[in-house]
Design a protein around this motif. Structure first.
Motif, short mmCIF file in Angstrom:
data_model
loop_
_atom_site.label_atom_id
_atom_site.label_comp_id
_atom_site.label_asym_id
_atom_site.label_seq_id
_atom_site.Cartn_x
_atom_site.Cartn_y
_atom_site.Cartn_z
N VAL A 61 9.69 68.50 4.29
CA VAL A 61 10.02 68.10 5.65
C VAL A 61 9.06 67.00 6.11
O VAL A 61 7.84 67.13 5.96
N ARG A 62 9.61 65.92 6.66
CA ARG A 62 8.79 64.85 7.23
C ARG A 62 8.40 65.26 8.66
O ARG A 62 9.25 65.41 9.53
N TYR A 97 8.49 62.72 12.48
CA TYR A 97 9.42 61.74 11.93
C TYR A 97 9.71 60.61 12.91
O TYR A 97 9.70 59.44 12.53
N GLN A 98 9.98 60.94 14.17
CA GLN A 98 10.36 59.90 15.13
C GLN A 98 9.17 59.08 15.59
O GLN A 98 9.33 57.90 15.93
N ASN A 136 4.55 64.54 4.69
CA ASN A 136 5.59 65.39 4.13
C ASN A 136 5.01 66.77 3.86
O ASN A 136 4.02 66.91 3.14
N HIS A 177 17.41 63.43 3.73
CA HIS A 177 16.52 62.30 3.54
C HIS A 177 15.97 62.25 2.11
O HIS A 177 14.92 61.65 1.88
N ASP A 229 14.66 59.17 0.67
CA ASP A 229 13.39 58.68 1.21
C ASP A 229 12.20 59.50 0.71
O ASP A 229 11.07 59.30 1.15
N CYS A 244 14.07 65.80 8.19
CA CYS A 244 13.11 65.39 9.20
C CYS A 244 12.93 66.53 10.19
O CYS A 244 13.66 67.51 10.16
N ASP A 245 11.95 66.40 11.08
CA ASP A 245 11.71 67.47 12.05
C ASP A 245 12.36 67.20 13.40
O ASP A 245 12.05 67.86 14.39
N SER A 246 13.29 66.23 13.46
CA SER A 246 13.95 65.88 14.72
C SER A 246 15.37 66.44 14.74
O SER A 246 15.85 67.00 13.75
N CYS A 305 18.23 66.11 11.96
CA CYS A 305 18.49 67.23 11.04
C CYS A 305 18.59 68.50 11.88
O CYS A 305 19.66 68.90 12.28
#
Length: 582
Positions: A38-39, A42-43, A129, A173, A176, A181-183, A186
């Motif tokens: 998980v990124r 992310y944002q 990550n 992702h 990538d 992502c944590d937003s 997803c």
């Protein structure tokens, strides 16, 4: 009518799902990933991070082959594409943290964790990550998506919903170098807010997933349906048979305590700018907006936006433009009326979110009424089946030394096994790369079953997730004359993705797959994009099918030209170790 794959330049051009995902649905020993990447942040990637060990057990490592060093405290700062570590004048390309630690970014609550994190820098920002257990991921989604839910049964329903959503949409992702992502792109993840209660809820439903036709269902969910859910076809973009469990239906639970109504407004100028940012150009100056067509549930399907002349804008595009560029609080849902008041566009609406699938307000009311999480899930996803292994499709398994083939019609598909085995050996000999683990091929009985299971449109011949290739029926591909090219492409795609260094550009990976699968000769073609950045954007988010064709064709040409100049072996080396400046 059979739906055929798209061909370009003599080669099959596929809209590849391109996401790596562990084996699932109907396979022997099927299961879920124990770890997801998980990124975090992310944002808004941080420029600086502070870390400190918890209980003196954390370690840091500057590269995979480097010795681990005990971690006490660390201050990290991005310096271009390098990580500046404390007062050390040298900079590192990457850093791995393991053990128990606390990590803190500016304007964010501290996160205490014991799952490994990898940190690298790009464009002056730190990219983090985290490799966390699936159950911890589900608990983090509950923290981010369920607010102040009181009902244990509703939380259990949300845990199953969140897990199924992740499994259905795969690793969004993966191209990538991470899974999710944590937003809200997803699922909204708030690891700093995870409690022992949420971990217990996630554990109590461990492995449970909603299944439809042998695949995890598309378990969309939203905050408030306003009393009527939306039919899934209005956000899925295909016909209603794609996800029949996402049907419009009334929801008395949602409005039991009153309907959620709202009012908001935007200026004509900011609305016109927001639409332009999403490539919707209003001619002249915007002066009116009107609802042109509604879905059967009453939500806006199309609007008429008028400047010097009128144009029709899809409701989803309109809301996305407002949300992304002005604020998601301005159009809480697509269920609204709109009128012009002077220089303002005024909206009166109800509900919150897209309205498809589980309504969180209604689900919470069901839970507080004493309904079980199974009853909640049956109400919002009728026709799905709850289980820890695939439900709804009886797969049969055929095996060779290198491959496993899953089919519902073994007599029809048996010949695929030796064909694919030969292609595996050819790919390994041609590239010098080896397949990581056993490749799996799943052949669907019908085009409709393929579309339902994969979420791909009918003109896509196949999609690859991790070590599993999912194919349209072999007779459909054989009649189109593309069975061999489809299978070869997907096997090469699997091989290339499994060896690609994280961060390798998409245009290079996709172009390499097309190059490796082509016959010898001049690739031909002309450039349709004025920069690599434009090409990369078109590959990730094509505006239409024509642009998609152009993007894949150009990626192939670029890689073929590089191969002509540097040789195929050099390209394989770049794939594994990173692309040099070109």
């Amino acid at each position: 009518m059979k739906r055929l794959p798209v061909a370009i330049g003599g080669l099959l051009l596929l809209w590849i799902a391109g996401v790596a995902q562990p084996q699932r649905s109907g396979e022997a020993n099927s299961g879920f990933p124990n770890i997801v990447r998980v990124r975090l942040w992310y944002q808004h990637p941080p420029v600086e991070l502070n870390l400190k060990a918890e209980s003196g057990q954390a370690q840091s490592r500057k590269c995979a082959a480097c010795a681990a060093s005990p971690l006490s405290t660390l201050s990290l700062k991005a310096a271009g594409s390098r990580i500046q570590i404390g007062g050390d004048k040298s900079a590192s390309a990457e850093l791995t943290i393991s053990g128990a630690y606390e990590i803190r970014a500016a304007n964010s609550p501290p996160l205490k964790a014991d799952f490994p994190i990898d940190i690298r820098a790009a464009d002056g920002k730190l990219l983090v990550n985290a490799s966390m257990p699936m159950q911890e991921y589900v608990a983090g989604v509950l923290a981010g998506e369920t607010g102040n839910f009181k009902s244990e049964e509703t939380l259990k329903a949300m845990a199953v919903t969140a897990r199924t959503y992740a499994m259905h949409f795969g690793r969004r992702h993966a191209l990538d170098g991470f899974d999710f992502c944590d937003s809200t792109h997803c699922q909204n993840l708030r690891m700093a807010d995870v409690t022992s209660r949420l971990r217990k809820i996630a554990e109590s439903t461990s492995g449970e997933v909603l299944w439809y036709d042998g695949e995890p269902a598309a378990t969309y969910y939203h905050a408030n349906c306003g009393g009527t859910t939306e039919d899934g076809r209005y956000i899925l973009g295909n016909d209603e048979q794609r996800a029949p469990y996402l049907k419009q239906h009334s929801d008395a639970y949602c409005v039991r305590n009153g309907a959620s109504q709202w009012r908001s407004e935007v200026s004509k100028q900011e609305l016109q700018q927001a639409l332009a940012a999403e490539s919707v150009t209003v001619p002249g100056q915007l002066h009116s907006v009107a609802v042109a067509q509604r879905t059967p549930s009453g939500r806006v399907e199309f609007l008429t936006v008028t400047g010097s002349h009128s144009l029709t804008v899809p409701g989803l595009t309109f809301r996305q433009a407002v949300g992304r560029n002005i604020g998601w609080d301005r159009l809480k849902s697509n269920w609204y009326d709109v009128r012009v008041e002077g220089n303002r566009i005024v909206f009166h609406g109800r509900g919150s979110g897209h309205g498809v699938g589980l309504c969180q307000v209604g689900a919470e009311d069901m839970g507080e009424e004493g309904r079980s999480y199974r009853e909640i899930l049956r109400f919002y996803y009728p026709g799905t089946r709850l289980g820890v292994s695939a439900q709804g499709t009886q797969w049969q398994q055929l095996t060779s030394e290198d491959l496993v083939l899953f089919t519902t019609r073994p007599e029809r598909d048996r010949a695929l096994l030796p064909l694919a085995t030969r292609m595996v050996h050819e790919a390994e000999e041609s590239t010098g790369l080896l397949y990581n683990g056993t490749a799996k091929i799943k052949v669907y009985a019908t085009v409709a079953a393929f579309r339902d299971a994969t979420g791909e449109p009918g003109w896509v011949a196949a999609s690859t997730r991790g070590r599993t290739i999912r194919l349209q029926p072999t007779d459909v591909l054989r009649d189109a004359g593309t069975l061999d090219s489809t299978l070869r492409h997907e096997l090469l795609h699997m091989l290339v993705e499994s060896h690609a260094k994280p961060g390798t550009p998409l245009w290079f990976r996709e172009g390499l797959v097309l190059y490796l699968g082509q016959s010898e000769g001049n690739p031909g073609g002309s450039a349709a994009f004025d920069s690599v950045a434009a090409l990369e954007k078109a590959l990730r988010n094509p505006a239409n099918e024509v642009q998609m064709r152009q993007a894949y064709a150009e990626a192939k040409v670029r890689v073929a030209n590089l191969a002509q100049k540097h040789g195929k072996d050099t390209l394989i080396d770049w794939l594994q170790n990173g692309l040099p400046p070109l």
